[in-house]
Design an enzyme around this catalytic site. Sequence first.
Site, PDB file in Angstrom:
ATOM      1  N   HIS A 339       0.727  -1.419   0.038  1.00 43.71           N
ATOM      2  CA  HIS A 339      -0.062  -0.048   0.031  1.00 43.71           C
ATOM      3  C   HIS A 339       0.968   1.280  -0.107  1.00 43.71           C
ATOM      4  O   HIS A 339       2.161   1.105   0.350  1.00 43.71           O
ATOM      5  CB  HIS A 339      -0.849   0.003   1.140  1.00 43.71           C
ATOM      6  N   ASP A 349       5.994   2.222   7.628  1.00 38.16           N
ATOM      7  CA  ASP A 349       4.801   1.813   7.157  1.00 38.16           C
ATOM      8  C   ASP A 349       3.930   2.563   6.333  1.00 38.16           C
ATOM      9  O   ASP A 349       3.464   3.619   7.022  1.00 38.16           O
ATOM     10  CB  ASP A 349       4.266   1.215   8.409  1.00 38.16           C
ATOM     11  N   GLU A 387      -5.334   1.619   2.113  1.00 38.51           N
ATOM     12  CA  GLU A 387      -4.898   0.220   3.045  1.00 38.51           C
ATOM     13  C   GLU A 387      -5.331   0.704   4.377  1.00 38.51           C
ATOM     14  O   GLU A 387      -5.931  -0.192   5.123  1.00 38.51           O
ATOM     15  CB  GLU A 387      -3.704  -0.284   2.836  1.00 38.51           C
ATOM     16  N   GLU A 388      -4.693   1.749   5.103  1.00 35.33           N
ATOM     17  CA  GLU A 388      -4.668   1.934   6.326  1.00 35.33           C
ATOM     18  C   GLU A 388      -6.159   2.113   6.925  1.00 35.33           C
ATOM     19  O   GLU A 388      -6.397   1.645   8.054  1.00 35.33           O
ATOM     20  CB  GLU A 388      -4.053   3.202   6.963  1.00 35.33           C
ATOM     21  N   ASP A 416       4.914  -4.283   2.272  1.00 31.59           N
ATOM     22  CA  ASP A 416       4.624  -3.261   3.434  1.00 31.59           C
ATOM     23  C   ASP A 416       6.028  -2.834   4.342  1.00 31.59           C
ATOM     24  O   ASP A 416       6.870  -2.194   3.606  1.00 31.59           O
ATOM     25  CB  ASP A 416       3.613  -3.809   4.389  1.00 31.59           C
TER      26      ASP A 416
END
Length: 566
Positions: A339, A349, A387-388, A416
């Site tokens: 992502h 991240d 994505e989060e 990731d």
Amino acid sequence: MEKLVADKWESEEHLNHKIIDMINTDNLRNNLMELAKLPHLAGTERDHQLAHMIRDRFLEAGFDTADLVPYDVLLSRPNRTNPNLVTLEDVEGQIIFSSTYQEKPLHEDDSDPEFIHAFNAFTPAGDVRTEAGRGVVYVNYARVEDFDKLEELNVNVSGCIVIARYGKIFRGNKVLQAQERGAQGIILFSDPRDVALEGVEAQNVYPNTWWLPGSGMQRGTTYMGTGDSLTPGWPSTAQAYRLKVEDVQLPKIPCQPIGYDDARVILKKIGGTPAPSDDWKGGLTGVAYNLGPELQDRYSNYTLRLKTHNVLQIHRSYNVIGTIKGEVEPDRYVLLGNHRDAWGYGASDPSSGTAQMLETARVFGQLISSTGWRPRRTLVFCSWGAEEYGLIGSTEWVEENVNKLQERAVMYLNTDNCASGPAILIPSSPLLWEPVTRIMKMVPGVRDGATLYDEWMANNVAQNRTSPNPVSIRAINDQMMKLEQVFILPAGLPGRPTVRHAVFAQSQFDNYAPARFPGISDLLYRIEELDAAERLEKEDEIRKHISDLTIMMERAASFLQDFHLI
């Protein structure tokens, strides 16, 4: 036919090492600096800029295709001009204490107007407060067993604001448990016992070490599903039917993350029932970690107030999909993805993973242009959006392309976080054991071993397997690729229709944790508390699910027989 049955690992071993040698660590560093230069929350202008940049990099590398794939999805954001706050007030309404809503800047240029205030996505706007002198309960990690322990101790959370430590389980499960137990709001904080193991003094936390400082707050989603909540099971394309927001299963109580410096102020004032064991005590000095619900006598005129202003809106989010056509099996897809969005700058991240994906794309492109080489199968590079918030971009794309992927996808490699400490960790399907170990034997070590495999072996016990007759490679590949699909339940797990794998899935009670045979554990949960009629109905569901599993196991055993047997 020769190409079809050939083993490229053996015939192109020199090429594998050439690919490794072509990786440029300066490129990795520069990629990471560009990706993490500014905050890039999903659906923001910077997020869109990075999507275009990644698409352009794929094209520059010589990919056969590189496209922006848009979806309009429901996202959640805090109010920039009206931040969420946790306050302590006296009986006259005077504010005694107010939480911070952004981390303390560590350098002069740390602040950025696009860096969002602390919030937990998809929790509603709300304004709740306790009675004077009571109504605050410390619930440890807010797990099922923590709330059960509180009931055992006759500590009632109904109507209270609860405060919980981050960790152990997914934050969405914490909110759901608090909501189901009757709490009117929940406050989350990261405790030093979990995030500052060397102490909370300035010299022991970031930027002097990697541990979390006292104003650090963990942003994150609380959505229990995956994908756009308005279009369950279907892609969020222009023509999609969308549910009404009020019909979506989102949290009903307000929630707010705070730093442990602010948590200390609140926790020190809680009296009532003492902590039942050391497991309930964190690392804040001078804090007893009492459970409440009463405040200590000298704070009997205080009320705790939780006020949030989060907003739900539909935003556009892009996936970036790039392909390199395979030479031998172009109808088989090997997917590499990560992502792109982050709650803030996202250096680890997800940008550590995206930085290497961009370098991998460059290397493959250079290899194709300089040698004419092409991979056996089609490579699909994926930069996922949103994505989060709940795996939204990837889920929508899979929902849009599910028929092709079920027939053609060989494997998916997700990157990731690409920096995770001294020991390599590769969670994956057990079917990928052999190719993963084989690759590790090729990659140079990063510490004192000749290869990653040697370094990994120093910390783990492994056993070698015997690379099959090359003539049967295609059939074995298909067995590996299709075996996982045997365990897909078309209707989903009991009570969880969007979760379809009957053997491996996330736990119903912790989205961060895996569950084996999750349908069984779901159906057995609290079965002893049901009345006779409900228990009989539940037992019948269990029998049916066991029947489904038995049939699947028989199918899997049959699938692994010699190829000519039906």
